[in-house]
Design an enzyme around this catalytic site. Sequence first.
Site, PDB file in Angstrom:
ATOM      1  N   ASP A   1      13.410 -26.855  24.053  1.00 58.77           N
ATOM      2  CA  ASP A   1      12.056 -27.388  24.228  1.00 58.77           C
ATOM      3  C   ASP A   1      12.406 -28.895  24.430  1.00 58.77           C
ATOM      4  OD1 ASP A   1       9.211 -28.021  23.690  1.00 58.77           O
ATOM      5  OD2 ASP A   1       9.359 -26.509  22.233  1.00 58.77           O
TER       6      ASP A   1
ATOM      7  N   GLU B   1       4.918 -25.886  29.584  1.00 56.69           N
ATOM      8  CA  GLU B   1       3.920 -25.493  28.789  1.00 56.69           C
ATOM      9  C   GLU B   1       2.548 -25.602  29.777  1.00 56.69           C
ATOM     10  OE1 GLU B   1       2.873 -28.411  25.785  1.00 56.69           O
ATOM     11  OE2 GLU B   1       1.719 -27.114  24.686  1.00 56.69           O
TER      12      GLU B   1
ATOM     13  N   HIS C   1       3.684 -21.733  18.037  1.00 56.46           N
ATOM     14  CA  HIS C   1       3.226 -22.561  16.793  1.00 56.46           C
ATOM     15  C   HIS C   1       2.073 -23.583  16.907  1.00 56.46           C
ATOM     16  CE1 HIS C   1       4.764 -24.934  20.280  1.00 56.46           C
ATOM     17  NE2 HIS C   1       4.633 -26.062  19.528  1.00 56.46           N
TER      18      HIS C   1
HETATM   19  C1  NOJ Z   1       2.836 -29.330  22.848  1.00 57.71           C
HETATM   20  C2  NOJ Z   1       3.574 -28.740  21.679  1.00 57.71           C
HETATM   21  O1  NOJ Z   1       3.427 -27.285  21.852  1.00 57.71           O
HETATM   22  C3  NOJ Z   1       2.869 -29.082  20.352  1.00 57.71           C
HETATM   23  O2  NOJ Z   1       3.195 -28.488  19.289  1.00 57.71           O
HETATM   24  C4  NOJ Z   1       2.705 -30.758  20.483  1.00 57.71           C
HETATM   25  O3  NOJ Z   1       2.037 -31.266  19.342  1.00 57.71           O
HETATM   26  C5  NOJ Z   1       2.283 -31.396  21.727  1.00 57.71           C
HETATM   27  N1  NOJ Z   1       2.874 -30.527  23.092  1.00 57.71           N
HETATM   28  C6  NOJ Z   1       2.823 -32.980  21.754  1.00 57.71           C
HETATM   29  O4  NOJ Z   1       3.990 -32.915  21.936  1.00 57.71           O
END
Ligand code: NOJ
Length: 570
Positions: free
Chosen positions: A124, A279, A345
């Site tokens: 990630d 994402e 998550h």
């Molecule tokens: C997306 C992530 O999946 C999440 O868990 C995170 O809080 C935010 N981006 C900020 O990095």
Amino acid sequence: MFTSCQTATKQTQTTPTTPTTSANEIPGRKWWKEAVVYQIYPRSFKDSNGDGIGDLRGIIEKLDYIKSLGVDVVWLNPIYSSPNDDNGYDVSDYRNIMKDFGTMADFDELIKGLHDRKIKLVMDIVVNHSSDEHEWFKSARSSRESPYRDYYYWWNAEKGKPPTRYSLFDAKHDAWKFDEKTNSYYLHIFSEKQPDLNWSNPKLRQEVYDIMKFWAEKGTDGFRLDAFQFVAKDPNFPPFPEGTELSLMNYSMGEHIHDYLKEMNKEVFSKYDVFSVAEGAGRNMQDAHDLVDEDRNELSMAYAFEPADLGKFGGYKLTEMKKVFSKWDKEFAEKGWLSIFLANHDKARLVSVWGNDKPEFRDYSSKMLSTFLLTMRGTPYYYNGDELAMTNGGFEKMEEFRDKPLFNMYEFEKSKGGDLTKFLERAKFEARDNSRTPFQWSAADNAGFSTAKPWIKIAPNYKEINAEAQEKDQNSPLNYFRKLTKLRKENPVLVYGKYTLLDEASESVYAYTRELNGKKWLILLNFTDKEATANTGLDVSKAKVLLGNYAESSKDGKLKPYEAVVFELN
Ligand code: NOJ
């Protein structure tokens, strides 16, 4: 009514299939299209050193378990050094391992252990922002002359207040934080401990590519780019049109995002056999295609939130879910590639949101949902614990939650005189801590996750729902999941086959066919706790049942509560 006892003794049947489609008959094959991705939340997977926090050695201990699932790729949530304002999504050193999680030697052992088992690793990459405790930011905030000043976005206070920018995590939703030392504001789209990195600075971009190469050289097989839609910003911060200042549309997919991705592709992805996913998939279909179509040399596959976002407090409509999944499938049928997921998550638990977590329906509905995820076109992303039908965490009061942004949202709600009881009700159902409770390994103390009290509460049902118990039960959700991964692996029709939605109007049944090179499979899924009829126009009375979540699969089009059946039609 079905009892959990019945669940334990007589579910699930499979018939072996012989793969008939040979590799060379399918154009555009890629390993990452055929993979099942298993997402591990390291903080909650397995604690090896008794501090109540999951760690890399814990994952190493469980490598054979992971292998036994039949998954091909592990996506690890961030494991880099971090002060944990946002559980690792606030990185203070991109080339080091978070102390809670172990050491670089542990990482090297983990990646070797995965590769020895023919499992690939996706990291990630969190580069929309860093932690405010990263050396770059510490230097940047120390002086306007710092060589790292331009690694971040600043607004000098003598120009007055900066134009409105929205923060998703800030207690006031204000993305500008005043920093006294240099009399300036810095930008943070997430929390104030997550200052945004300035992607318009080529030096910063090069730093990021070097970091990615560092992990690629270590053998990483893929990258998930966190919050990447937000990276491209206009560094002059022009005011947004009045009334739209808070619209997320203004914040995502800024002008140069494709230039940055092409550059990253050239610098990193093209040099290694890695896949890439960001994402989110942009604001619309065109954005999604622009991000992933093969001829553009940007990303490998889209990870679109529209389908998964339908699952929320108050429920969802099956017809809507079918419409959205079908729309995305159709758009990507010829070009590009999709991720398939309903949980991660940042979401509450699969079975609690999309199925039914009452004991009598939990296993059936969980298996039905797994059937869905593993029989759609696209790469399935499966979240750890869902293979056991782990449920929401059973949070009862605010103090039990751990997610800091949730508390900021609570403060925001309070500041505007909102309904805090309702806020808590929603949080119990949809807060992301629900999917972050410790993995339920056994009925032992602390669910076999740790010898110490875990960092977050354990779901109260761990004595009933746990891996050890499910290993012993041939019909458990765990063993059903293994059958599904095997079925997908052996049958490219499930990966590449054409998808056709049937019985579109049904609010109970999701029915579709998958077709490839003369093979035609039918998938019937009852999304309700009642018997339901599938009106597909297809006669299944003589069809071969490849997998079903009941001891006897229905062959008359009538489906039992939460029944799932995969038929081979020809
Ligand atoms: C997306 C992530 O999946 C999440 O868990 C995170 O809080 C935010 N981006 C900020 O990095």
